[in-house]
Write an enzyme that holds these catalytic residues in place. Structure first.
Site, PDB file in Angstrom:
ATOM      1  N   ARG A  67       0.588  -1.047   0.088  1.00 14.84           N
ATOM      2  CA  ARG A  67      -0.150   0.594   0.219  1.00 14.84           C
ATOM      3  C   ARG A  67       0.566   1.312  -0.025  1.00 14.84           C
ATOM      4  O   ARG A  67       1.789   1.096   0.508  1.00 14.84           O
ATOM      5  CB  ARG A  67      -0.656  -0.033   1.183  1.00 14.84           C
ATOM      6  CG  ARG A  67      -2.167  -0.725   1.078  1.00 14.84           C
ATOM      7  CD  ARG A  67      -3.314  -0.450   2.277  1.00 14.84           C
ATOM      8  NE  ARG A  67      -2.173  -1.143   3.374  1.00 14.84           N
ATOM      9  CZ  ARG A  67      -1.765  -0.803   4.123  1.00 14.84           C
ATOM     10  NH1 ARG A  67      -1.915   0.727   4.542  1.00 14.84           N
ATOM     11  NH2 ARG A  67      -1.308  -1.123   5.542  1.00 14.84           N
ATOM     12  N   TYR A 195      -1.670  -3.667  -6.579  1.00  6.34           N
ATOM     13  CA  TYR A 195      -1.588  -4.875  -5.137  1.00  6.34           C
ATOM     14  C   TYR A 195      -2.084  -4.248  -4.412  1.00  6.34           C
ATOM     15  O   TYR A 195      -2.956  -3.234  -3.923  1.00  6.34           O
ATOM     16  CB  TYR A 195      -0.287  -3.946  -4.591  1.00  6.34           C
ATOM     17  CG  TYR A 195       0.516  -5.014  -3.842  1.00  6.34           C
ATOM     18  CD1 TYR A 195       0.975  -6.151  -4.104  1.00  6.34           C
ATOM     19  CD2 TYR A 195       0.222  -4.690  -2.651  1.00  6.34           C
ATOM     20  CE1 TYR A 195       1.457  -6.887  -3.669  1.00  6.34           C
ATOM     21  CE2 TYR A 195       0.323  -5.290  -1.567  1.00  6.34           C
ATOM     22  CZ  TYR A 195       0.832  -6.702  -2.172  1.00  6.34           C
ATOM     23  OH  TYR A 195       1.589  -7.833  -0.875  1.00  6.34           O
ATOM     24  N   LYS A 204      -9.415  -2.477   1.932  1.00  6.83           N
ATOM     25  CA  LYS A 204      -9.581  -0.969   3.116  1.00  6.83           C
ATOM     26  C   LYS A 204     -10.195  -0.035   2.650  1.00  6.83           C
ATOM     27  O   LYS A 204     -10.699   0.899   3.463  1.00  6.83           O
ATOM     28  CB  LYS A 204      -7.961  -0.775   2.947  1.00  6.83           C
ATOM     29  CG  LYS A 204      -7.068  -2.286   3.174  1.00  6.83           C
ATOM     30  CD  LYS A 204      -7.037  -2.617   4.706  1.00  6.83           C
ATOM     31  CE  LYS A 204      -6.250  -3.458   5.087  1.00  6.83           C
ATOM     32  NZ  LYS A 204      -5.781  -4.280   6.268  1.00  6.83           N
ATOM     33  N   HIS A 224     -10.324  -2.169  11.987  1.00 13.17           N
ATOM     34  CA  HIS A 224      -9.579  -2.457  11.276  1.00 13.17           C
ATOM     35  C   HIS A 224      -8.313  -4.083  12.114  1.00 13.17           C
ATOM     36  O   HIS A 224      -7.797  -4.512  13.063  1.00 13.17           O
ATOM     37  CB  HIS A 224      -8.111  -1.934  11.314  1.00 13.17           C
ATOM     38  CG  HIS A 224      -7.238  -2.441  10.600  1.00 13.17           C
ATOM     39  ND1 HIS A 224      -5.782  -2.359  10.423  1.00 13.17           N
ATOM     40  CD2 HIS A 224      -6.384  -3.918   9.609  1.00 13.17           C
ATOM     41  CE1 HIS A 224      -4.794  -3.191   9.711  1.00 13.17           C
ATOM     42  NE2 HIS A 224      -5.730  -4.084   9.422  1.00 13.17           N
ATOM     43  N   SER A 246      -0.691  -3.697  10.276  1.00 16.85           N
ATOM     44  CA  SER A 246      -0.896  -4.527   9.108  1.00 16.85           C
ATOM     45  C   SER A 246       1.053  -4.976   9.475  1.00 16.85           C
ATOM     46  O   SER A 246       1.152  -4.292   9.660  1.00 16.85           O
ATOM     47  CB  SER A 246      -0.840  -3.089   7.589  1.00 16.85           C
ATOM     48  OG  SER A 246      -2.098  -2.980   7.731  1.00 16.85           O
ATOM     49  N   CYS A 248       1.942  -6.872  12.036  1.00 16.57           N
ATOM     50  CA  CYS A 248       1.783  -7.054  13.650  1.00 16.57           C
ATOM     51  C   CYS A 248       1.313  -8.762  13.938  1.00 16.57           C
ATOM     52  O   CYS A 248       0.970  -9.157  14.653  1.00 16.57           O
ATOM     53  CB  CYS A 248       1.366  -6.559  13.973  1.00 16.57           C
ATOM     54  SG  CYS A 248       1.833  -4.748  13.867  1.00 16.57           S
ATOM     55  N   LYS A 250      -1.615 -10.200  12.661  1.00 11.74           N
ATOM     56  CA  LYS A 250      -3.228 -10.731  13.360  1.00 11.74           C
ATOM     57  C   LYS A 250      -4.224 -11.770  12.719  1.00 11.74           C
ATOM     58  O   LYS A 250      -4.543 -12.335  13.774  1.00 11.74           O
ATOM     59  CB  LYS A 250      -4.320  -9.838  12.328  1.00 11.74           C
ATOM     60  CG  LYS A 250      -4.898  -7.927  13.249  1.00 11.74           C
ATOM     61  CD  LYS A 250      -5.505  -7.377  12.899  1.00 11.74           C
ATOM     62  CE  LYS A 250      -5.165  -6.576  11.381  1.00 11.74           C
ATOM     63  NZ  LYS A 250      -4.203  -5.738  10.525  1.00 11.74           N
ATOM     64  N   THR A 251      -3.242 -12.182  11.440  1.00  9.41           N
ATOM     65  CA  THR A 251      -3.545 -13.182  11.183  1.00  9.41           C
ATOM     66  C   THR A 251      -3.370 -14.600  12.019  1.00  9.41           C
ATOM     67  O   THR A 251      -4.313 -15.165  11.990  1.00  9.41           O
ATOM     68  CB  THR A 251      -3.560 -13.518   9.561  1.00  9.41           C
ATOM     69  OG1 THR A 251      -3.804 -12.100   8.740  1.00  9.41           O
ATOM     70  CG2 THR A 251      -3.972 -14.304   8.294  1.00  9.41           C
ATOM     71  N   ASP A 273      -8.922  -9.538   9.700  1.00 10.09           N
ATOM     72  CA  ASP A 273      -7.995  -8.439   9.377  1.00 10.09           C
ATOM     73  C   ASP A 273      -9.590  -6.741   9.657  1.00 10.09           C
ATOM     74  O   ASP A 273      -9.214  -5.807  10.142  1.00 10.09           O
ATOM     75  CB  ASP A 273      -8.236  -7.803   7.742  1.00 10.09           C
ATOM     76  CG  ASP A 273      -7.091  -6.588   7.312  1.00 10.09           C
ATOM     77  OD1 ASP A 273      -6.243  -5.963   8.538  1.00 10.09           O
ATOM     78  OD2 ASP A 273      -6.928  -5.798   6.586  1.00 10.09           O
ATOM     79  N   ASN A 362       7.305  -8.338   1.608  1.00 10.03           N
ATOM     80  CA  ASN A 362       5.407  -8.007   2.171  1.00 10.03           C
ATOM     81  C   ASN A 362       4.665  -8.787   0.976  1.00 10.03           C
ATOM     82  O   ASN A 362       3.224  -8.679   0.272  1.00 10.03           O
ATOM     83  CB  ASN A 362       4.834  -6.299   1.835  1.00 10.03           C
ATOM     84  CG  ASN A 362       3.367  -6.024   2.060  1.00 10.03           C
ATOM     85  OD1 ASN A 362       3.182  -6.893   3.000  1.00 10.03           O
ATOM     86  ND2 ASN A 362       2.950  -5.426   1.361  1.00 10.03           N
ATOM     87  N   ARG A 364       2.761 -12.290  -0.341  1.00  6.45           N
ATOM     88  CA  ARG A 364       0.686 -12.629   0.059  1.00  6.45           C
ATOM     89  C   ARG A 364       0.380 -14.110  -0.191  1.00  6.45           C
ATOM     90  O   ARG A 364       0.926 -14.423  -1.221  1.00  6.45           O
ATOM     91  CB  ARG A 364      -0.059 -11.213  -0.374  1.00  6.45           C
ATOM     92  CG  ARG A 364       0.541  -9.723   0.718  1.00  6.45           C
ATOM     93  CD  ARG A 364      -0.034  -9.607   1.715  1.00  6.45           C
ATOM     94  NE  ARG A 364      -0.027  -8.621   3.279  1.00  6.45           N
ATOM     95  CZ  ARG A 364       0.214  -7.971   3.734  1.00  6.45           C
ATOM     96  NH1 ARG A 364      -1.588  -8.321   4.203  1.00  6.45           N
ATOM     97  NH2 ARG A 364       0.426  -7.103   4.113  1.00  6.45           N
ATOM     98  N   ARG A 395       3.421  -3.686  17.541  1.00  8.42           N
ATOM     99  CA  ARG A 395       4.759  -3.532  18.106  1.00  8.42           C
ATOM    100  C   ARG A 395       4.810  -2.804  18.812  1.00  8.42           C
ATOM    101  O   ARG A 395       6.099  -1.221  18.390  1.00  8.42           O
ATOM    102  CB  ARG A 395       5.593  -3.737  16.510  1.00  8.42           C
ATOM    103  CG  ARG A 395       5.299  -5.206  15.909  1.00  8.42           C
ATOM    104  CD  ARG A 395       6.088  -5.279  14.652  1.00  8.42           C
ATOM    105  NE  ARG A 395       5.621  -6.075  13.667  1.00  8.42           N
ATOM    106  CZ  ARG A 395       6.331  -7.380  13.819  1.00  8.42           C
ATOM    107  NH1 ARG A 395       6.905  -7.319  14.327  1.00  8.42           N
ATOM    108  NH2 ARG A 395       5.202  -8.086  12.906  1.00  8.42           N
ATOM    109  N   GLY A 489       1.070 -19.653  19.708  1.00  7.86           N
ATOM    110  CA  GLY A 489       0.495 -20.582  20.200  1.00  7.86           C
ATOM    111  C   GLY A 489       0.224 -19.902  21.137  1.00  7.86           C
ATOM    112  O   GLY A 489      -0.573 -20.280  22.402  1.00  7.86           O
TER     113      GLY A 489
HETATM  114  O1  SAT Z   1      -2.242  -4.449   0.993  1.00  6.82           O
HETATM  115  S1  SAT Z   1      -3.348  -4.340   1.999  1.00  6.82           S
HETATM  116  O2  SAT Z   1      -3.629  -2.894   2.364  1.00  6.82           O
HETATM  117  O3  SAT Z   1      -4.740  -4.851   1.768  1.00  6.82           O
HETATM  118  C1  SAT Z   1      -3.063  -5.138   3.514  1.00  6.82           C
HETATM  119  C2  SAT Z   1      -2.651  -4.131   4.619  1.00  6.82           C
HETATM  120  O4  SAT Z   1      -1.467  -4.008   4.002  1.00  6.82           O
HETATM  121  O5  SAT Z   1      -2.950  -5.031   5.717  1.00  6.82           O
HETATM  122 MN    MN Z   2      -5.056  -4.804   7.509  1.00  8.17          MN
END
Ligand code: SAT
Ligand code: MN
Length: 586
Positions: A67, A195, A204, A224, A246, A248, A250-251, A273, A362, A364, A395, A489
């Site tokens: 982004r 992208y 977003k 978010h 982003s 950090c 989350k997933t 997300d 980055n 994906r 972080r 975990g």
């Molecule tokens: O590229 S995205 O904005 O979809 C992913 C992110 O930065 O969280």
């Molecule tokens: Mn995100």
């Protein structure tokens, strides 16, 4: 008589001048057509069909890998409406300037019309968008990330109830790249990037920037946040929303394999997300995940950090900017094991380790959410899931303890507003710099952030059973520069304490920043961690906080008089609590 959608598509085609216009129905055959188109384009590759069935690698332009926040604008009527944390362009000037870039941009290309629903098809909380794009990769990605095609078309019918989003790759020149949001019109324009968050407009652009504006107007919340359910031994599931910037984790948190599974604590994934939340008749804030897939960061993802997603990625997945092995399998740093010889890097060259990582930091994966073994049985519940806790985090090498609980809603909003995190590769720019990122919404809030704080405060007065608000920091380091907490975990131990606090239990000690677990508060059996390290993890160091309080003061000063009085008061109150502690110590 034409419908509003047809009229907008006509208008758009007149401007962009494509060779042909295709309305997408979301079918499997159409998806395969998009893949064929991508393969013909020369920037996409079929992966090993035995080990990665129906999986493809896409390489984006090397100047277009994240982004671009500096090219992202909120085109509200005045600069003050966008606020000091957003880039602003006057709406008319923006239309003129960027309209010129769209003029003829789709010549010799196909214009795909992509109707999509953000959220479960039958949910009243869901919203509809239509993205017009000249990128087959975007169409294929949108099919994974949203409920795309026929169902959306049916929901729109002859109404004007959809968010239009115009996207063109343009010429991919970063000097002609703009991601524009028109919050008054509820319109998105994006040109010059193919992208992720720049180009998949449901994510977003719609689900956060435009939705945050709608949410404020209509009394709900677009955040978010991941959404997870923590199952406890009796089988009861407690849902939590967690906001992290982003890249950090989350997933990984949302899909965690719990270290306490043998004790009956299991984590279920609802979303990774974004959360859209409304007050439900039961008094709780109910959340849906507006997305249908995960667009996750590949590097650092492996069997140790996220086994659930590693299983999910074995089919129907699009990979972007990862490396490829000679067996045509995807590869990235942290996937586990040694780098195989003959690796092709993310740019398509033979990998030379002395010249940087094989996969872009980055890079994906885009994978259907339903493929995760951890997906919650409730993930598509139209009414959403009731949220009992909000978790903020980022972080922070120093400062923030492993976990603390805010004193009440208003203080919790202040905790969210003072969030900060070290920057990652998810956006272009320097990595590792601490920046203030309130509620992890800095790049995603579609209006003046001072008003956004105000909206949070208002919501607190309206929710009969508001979530308790916590802050976590998995990233604290010791004097030796090593992470103090094992993470992944093991983070379930922190979630367990949060659950106990929600239920009125969990041993805690009060500090100036809120409630921190007592030394015996966390469940640590089976984990090797010394009292010394635990002490350090939970420590609230007044010196560090003093400079933090100064920093947040400077940040809040940007908002001038628009900053809600409650936030200023919370800030003063925090400083007072620290000076009282210092007074006692003296
Ligand atoms: O590229 S995205 O904005 O979809 C992913 C992110 O930065 O969280
Ligand atoms: Mn995100």
């Amino acid at each position: 008589m034409s419908t509003p959608l047809e009229r907008w598509v006509d208008e758009t085609a007149k401007l962009t001048k494509p060779d042909r216009v295709v309305f997408c129905d979301g079918s499997e055959a159409e998806y395969q057509g998009m893949i064929a188109e991508m393969l013909r384009g020369g920037d996409s590759y079929a992966l090993n069909d035995k080990s990665y069935a129906n999986c493809y690698l896409h390489r984006s332009n090397a100047n277009d890998v994240a982004r671009t926040e500096h090219l992202t604008f909120i085109c509200a009527p005045t600069k003050d409406d966008a606020g000091p944390t957003n880039n602003w362009m006057d709406p008319e000037a923006a239309k003129r300037k960027v309209g010129a870039l769209f003029d003829g941009a789709m010549r010799k290309r196909t214009m795909y019309v992509v109707p999509y629903i953000m959220g479960p098809v039958k949910s009243p909380i869901s919203k509809v968008g239509v993205e017009v794009t000249d990128s087959a990769y975007v169409v294929a990605s949108m099919r994974i990330m949203s409920r795309m095609g026929k169902a959306a078309m049916e929901r729109i019918g002859s109404s004007s109830d959809f968010v239009p989003g115009l996207h063109s790759l343009g010429d991919l020149d970063p000097t002609r790249r703009y991601i524009l949001h028109f919050p008054q019109e509820k319109l998105i324009w994006s040109v010059g990037s193919g992208y992720g968050g720049n180009a998949l407009l449901g994510k977003k652009c719609l689900a956060l920037r435009i939705a945050s504006v709608m949410a404020r107007e209509q009394g709900w919340m677009a955040e978010h946040m991941l959404i997870l359910g923590l199952e406890s031994p009796g089988g009861k599931v407690t849902y939590m929303g967690a906001a992290f910037p982003s890249a950090c984790g989350k997933t990984n948190l949302a899909m965690m394999v719990s270290a306490l599974e043998s004790q009956g604590y299991k984590v279920w994934t609802v979303g990774d997300d974004i959360a859209w939340m409304q007050i439900a008749p039961d008094g709780y804030l109910h959340a849906i995940n507006p997305e249908a897939g995960f667009f996750g960061v590949a590097p650092g993802t492996g069997m140790k950090t996220n086994p659930n997603v590693m299983g999910a990625l074995r089919k129907n997945t699009l990979f972007t900017n990862v490396a490829m092995t000679p067996e045509r399998e995807p590869w990235w740093e942290g996937i586990g094991g040694e780098a195989p010889t003959g690796l092709i890097n993310w740019k398509g060259e033979k990998w030379d380790p002395s010249k940087g990582p094989a996969a872009h930091p980055n890079s994906r994966y885009t994978v259907p959410a339903r493929q995760s073994p951890s997906i919650s049985p409730k993930w598509e519940a139209p009414e959403g899931v009731p949220i009992s806790a909000f978790i903020f985090g980022g972080r922070r090498t120093r400062l923030a303890p492993l976990v603390y609980e805010s004193l009440d809603w208003q203080h919790g909003v202040f905790v969210g507003a003072t969030m900060a995190s070290e920057t990652t590769a998810a956006a272009t720019g320097d990595v590792g710099i601490t920046r203030r990122d309130p509620m992890a919404m800095l790049p995603f809030c579609g209006y003046n952030m001072a008003d956004y704080f105000g909206h949070w405060l208002e919501m607190g007065k309206k929710i009969p059973k508001p979530p308790k608000i916590f802050h976590v920091n998995w990233f604290r380091k010791g004097a030796d520069g090593k992470f103090l907490w094992p993470g992944y975990g093991e983070n379930v131990r922190v979630l367990k304490w949060i659950l106990e606090r929600v239920e009125g239990q969990g041993a805690a000690q009060e500090t100036p920043i809120g409630y921190v677990p007592a030394m015996n508060g966390l469940t640590l059996d089976g984990l090797k961690i010394s009292d010394e390290v635990l002490n350090e993890l939970l420590r609230v160091n007044p010196q560090d906080w003093e400079s933090e309080i100064g920093d947040t003061k400077d940040f809040f000063a940007k908002f001038g008089n628009r900053l809600p009085r409650e936030i200023r008061e919370e800030h003063e109150e925090l400083a007072r609590r620290f000076s009282r502690v210092a007074g006692v110590a003296r």
